[in-house]
Design an enzyme around this catalytic site. Structure first.
Site, PDB file in Angstrom:
ATOM      1  N   SER A 177      20.660  -6.515 -21.570  1.00  0.00           N
ATOM      2  CA  SER A 177      20.847  -6.399 -23.019  1.00  0.00           C
ATOM      3  C   SER A 177      21.062  -7.790 -23.607  1.00  0.00           C
ATOM      4  O   SER A 177      21.485  -8.718 -22.893  1.00  0.00           O
ATOM      5  CB  SER A 177      22.084  -5.541 -23.304  1.00  0.00           C
ATOM      6  OG  SER A 177      22.446  -5.625 -24.673  1.00  0.00           O
ATOM      7  N   TYR A 201      30.661  -2.354 -21.992  1.00  0.00           N
ATOM      8  CA  TYR A 201      29.188  -2.382 -21.982  1.00  0.00           C
ATOM      9  C   TYR A 201      28.696  -3.792 -21.675  1.00  0.00           C
ATOM     10  O   TYR A 201      27.873  -3.999 -20.773  1.00  0.00           O
ATOM     11  CB  TYR A 201      28.666  -1.906 -23.336  1.00  0.00           C
ATOM     12  CG  TYR A 201      27.157  -1.941 -23.465  1.00  0.00           C
ATOM     13  CD1 TYR A 201      26.370  -0.943 -22.898  1.00  0.00           C
ATOM     14  CD2 TYR A 201      26.520  -2.969 -24.156  1.00  0.00           C
ATOM     15  CE1 TYR A 201      24.986  -0.967 -23.017  1.00  0.00           C
ATOM     16  CE2 TYR A 201      25.138  -3.001 -24.279  1.00  0.00           C
ATOM     17  CZ  TYR A 201      24.374  -1.997 -23.709  1.00  0.00           C
ATOM     18  OH  TYR A 201      23.002  -2.030 -23.820  1.00  0.00           O
TER      19      TYR A 201
HETATM   20  N1  LIG Z   1      18.638   0.696 -27.706  1.00  0.00           N
HETATM   21  C1  LIG Z   1      19.130  -0.547 -27.725  1.00  0.00           C
HETATM   22  O1  LIG Z   1      19.382  -1.125 -28.782  1.00  0.00           O
HETATM   23  C2  LIG Z   1      19.364  -1.284 -26.423  1.00  0.00           C
HETATM   24  C3  LIG Z   1      19.661  -2.638 -26.493  1.00  0.00           C
HETATM   25  C4  LIG Z   1      19.865  -3.355 -25.331  1.00  0.00           C
HETATM   26  C5  LIG Z   1      19.760  -2.726 -24.112  1.00  0.00           C
HETATM   27  N2  LIG Z   1      19.495  -1.404 -24.057  1.00  0.00           N
HETATM   28  C6  LIG Z   1      19.405  -0.787 -22.726  1.00  0.00           C
HETATM   29  O2  LIG Z   1      18.146  -0.190 -22.561  1.00  0.00           O
HETATM   30  C7  LIG Z   1      18.256   0.907 -21.646  1.00  0.00           C
HETATM   31  C8  LIG Z   1      17.623   2.142 -22.261  1.00  0.00           C
HETATM   32  O3  LIG Z   1      18.341   2.423 -23.448  1.00  0.00           O
HETATM   33  P1  LIG Z   1      17.787   3.367 -24.615  1.00  0.00           P
HETATM   34  O4  LIG Z   1      17.967   2.631 -25.870  1.00  0.00           O
HETATM   35  O5  LIG Z   1      16.459   3.931 -24.266  1.00  0.00           O
HETATM   36  O6  LIG Z   1      18.932   4.496 -24.546  1.00  0.00           O
HETATM   37  P2  LIG Z   1      18.906   6.076 -24.632  1.00  0.00           P
HETATM   38  O7  LIG Z   1      20.336   6.474 -24.732  1.00  0.00           O
HETATM   39  O8  LIG Z   1      17.974   6.524 -25.677  1.00  0.00           O
HETATM   40  O9  LIG Z   1      18.323   6.517 -23.215  1.00  0.00           O
HETATM   41  C9  LIG Z   1      19.058   6.288 -22.035  1.00  0.00           C
HETATM   42  C10 LIG Z   1      18.656   7.328 -21.001  1.00  0.00           C
HETATM   43  O10 LIG Z   1      19.440   7.071 -19.814  1.00  0.00           O
HETATM   44  C11 LIG Z   1      19.892   8.323 -19.320  1.00  0.00           C
HETATM   45  N3  LIG Z   1      21.105   8.142 -18.530  1.00  0.00           N
HETATM   46  C12 LIG Z   1      22.343   7.789 -18.972  1.00  0.00           C
HETATM   47  N4  LIG Z   1      23.201   7.749 -17.955  1.00  0.00           N
HETATM   48  C13 LIG Z   1      22.497   8.088 -16.834  1.00  0.00           C
HETATM   49  C14 LIG Z   1      22.830   8.232 -15.466  1.00  0.00           C
HETATM   50  N5  LIG Z   1      24.085   8.054 -15.023  1.00  0.00           N
HETATM   51  N6  LIG Z   1      21.856   8.567 -14.598  1.00  0.00           N
HETATM   52  C15 LIG Z   1      20.597   8.788 -15.026  1.00  0.00           C
HETATM   53  N7  LIG Z   1      20.215   8.691 -16.314  1.00  0.00           N
HETATM   54  C16 LIG Z   1      21.165   8.343 -17.203  1.00  0.00           C
HETATM   55  C17 LIG Z   1      20.133   9.167 -20.551  1.00  0.00           C
HETATM   56  O11 LIG Z   1      20.142  10.559 -20.236  1.00  0.00           O
HETATM   57  C18 LIG Z   1      18.973   8.761 -21.442  1.00  0.00           C
HETATM   58  O12 LIG Z   1      17.843   9.590 -21.255  1.00  0.00           O
HETATM   59  C19 LIG Z   1      19.747   1.055 -21.346  1.00  0.00           C
HETATM   60  O13 LIG Z   1      20.049   0.420 -20.125  1.00  0.00           O
HETATM   61  C20 LIG Z   1      20.399   0.312 -22.498  1.00  0.00           C
HETATM   62  O14 LIG Z   1      21.684  -0.163 -22.183  1.00  0.00           O
HETATM   63  C21 LIG Z   1      19.285  -0.658 -25.182  1.00  0.00           C
END
Ligand SMILES: NC(=O)c1ccc[n+]([C@@H]2O[C@H](COP(=O)([O-])OP(=O)(O)OC[C@H]3O[C@@H](n4cnc5c(N)ncnc54)[C@H](O)[C@@H]3O)[C@@H](O)[C@H]2O)c1
Length: 243
Positions: free
Chosen positions: A138, A151
């Site tokens: 991130s 986080y």
């Molecule tokens: N959306 C943002 O702004 C952002 C920014 C920086 C980093 N990220 C990172 O990108 C990645 C994807 O995020 P996103 O935005 O698609 O989020 P999201 O919440 O839309 O999707 C995350 C998915 O991970 C699954 N998940 C959560 N815990 C889990 C576990 N213990 N085992 C298996 N699956 C699990 C959830 O069910 C969900 O389907 C994450 O690692 C997040 O930290 C997101």
């Protein structure tokens, strides 16, 4: 021929957001995709993609579950070329508002889960002398982001683990890179509320949030042979964000 033609990828957290977008783009680029998520709705993503996709329910913090994921991926598609360690959780809180349970929860999913994933695929990839692991960190792992103590701590750990793994695994032909999305328009950021996400937008030179497809494009590149000399890199996909 697609940029991932003939490759097999495991993508975690594929039920929605960036994981689902990556699943679709990987398949469009010719990969076979083994999708996992703790949320069973990932099955629908696999169904949309068709026979080049398979879904298995799995919590990435469950170590024995990782053995089952690897075994099932091998049985289904015969090899594993790529691991996208994408699943993660985000429960923003300051240090003062972070208790042991909240810290442990982030640790188990965002840090332990990524470690277990890398460990689970190393031997399989090493046998072919080739592999690409993409760990989703991130922008919060590039600086101190207010109100996201646990986080951010785990995402800094993902960045560090990726660097160390890149060095350890390079002799085996396995590349490891971390990506650092900024604020991406997925269900994850709903917890911020519209007002805060609007403030974030003012800190992004492009003046808009990123999309899951824009992140997926970077993941495809790092997974592909076009990135054959890239390992241990940390690549931002954040519209130049200054937050
Ligand atoms: N959306 C943002 O702004 C952002 C920014 C920086 C980093 N990220 C990172 O990108 C990645 C994807 O995020 P996103 O935005 O698609 O989020 P999201 O919440 O839309 O999707 C995350 C998915 O991970 C699954 N998940 C959560 N815990 C889990 C576990 N213990 N085992 C298996 N699956 C699990 C959830 O069910 C969900 O389907 C994450 O690692 C997040 O930290 C997101």
């Amino acid at each position: 021929m697609g940029n991932l033609y003939g490759k097999v990828a495991i993508i975690t957290g594929a039920a929605r957001g960036q994981g689902a977008a990556a699943a679709h783009l990987f398949a469009a680029e010719g990969a076979k995709v083994f999708l996992t998520d703790m949320n069973g709705e990932g099955a629908a993503v696999a169904e949309e993609i068709g026979s080049d996709a398979f879904f298995m329910q799995h919590d990435i913090s469950d170590e024995s579950g990782w053995s089952r994921v690897v075994a099932a991926a091998l049985e289904r598609f015969g090899k594993i070329d790529i691991l996208v360690n994408n699943a993660g959780i985000y429960r923003p809180a300051t240090l003062q508002n972070t208790d042991r349970n909240l810290f442990d929860l982030h640790y188990r999913v965002n840090q332990l889960g990524i470690f277990l994933g890398m460990s689970a695929v190393v031997d399989v990839m090493a046998k072919t002398g080739k592999g690409s692991i993409i760990n989703v960190a991130s922008g919060a792992a590039m600086r101190g982001m207010p109100g996201t103590f646990a986080y951010s701590a785990t995402k800094w750990a993902v960045r560090g683990m990726s660097k160390c793994a890149a060095v350890d695994l390079a002799p085996l032909g396995i590349r490891v890179n971390s990506i650092h999305p900024g604020v991406i328009d997925t269900p994850m950021i709903e917890v911020n509320g519209q007002e805060l996400n609007a403030v974030f937008t003012t800190l992004i030179p492009f003046r808009r949030l990123g999309t899951a497809d824009e992140v997926a494009a970077l993941v495809v590149f790092l997974a592909s042979d076009a990135a054959s000399y890239i390992t241990g890199a940390e690549i931002a996909v954040d519209g130049g964000a200054i937050l």
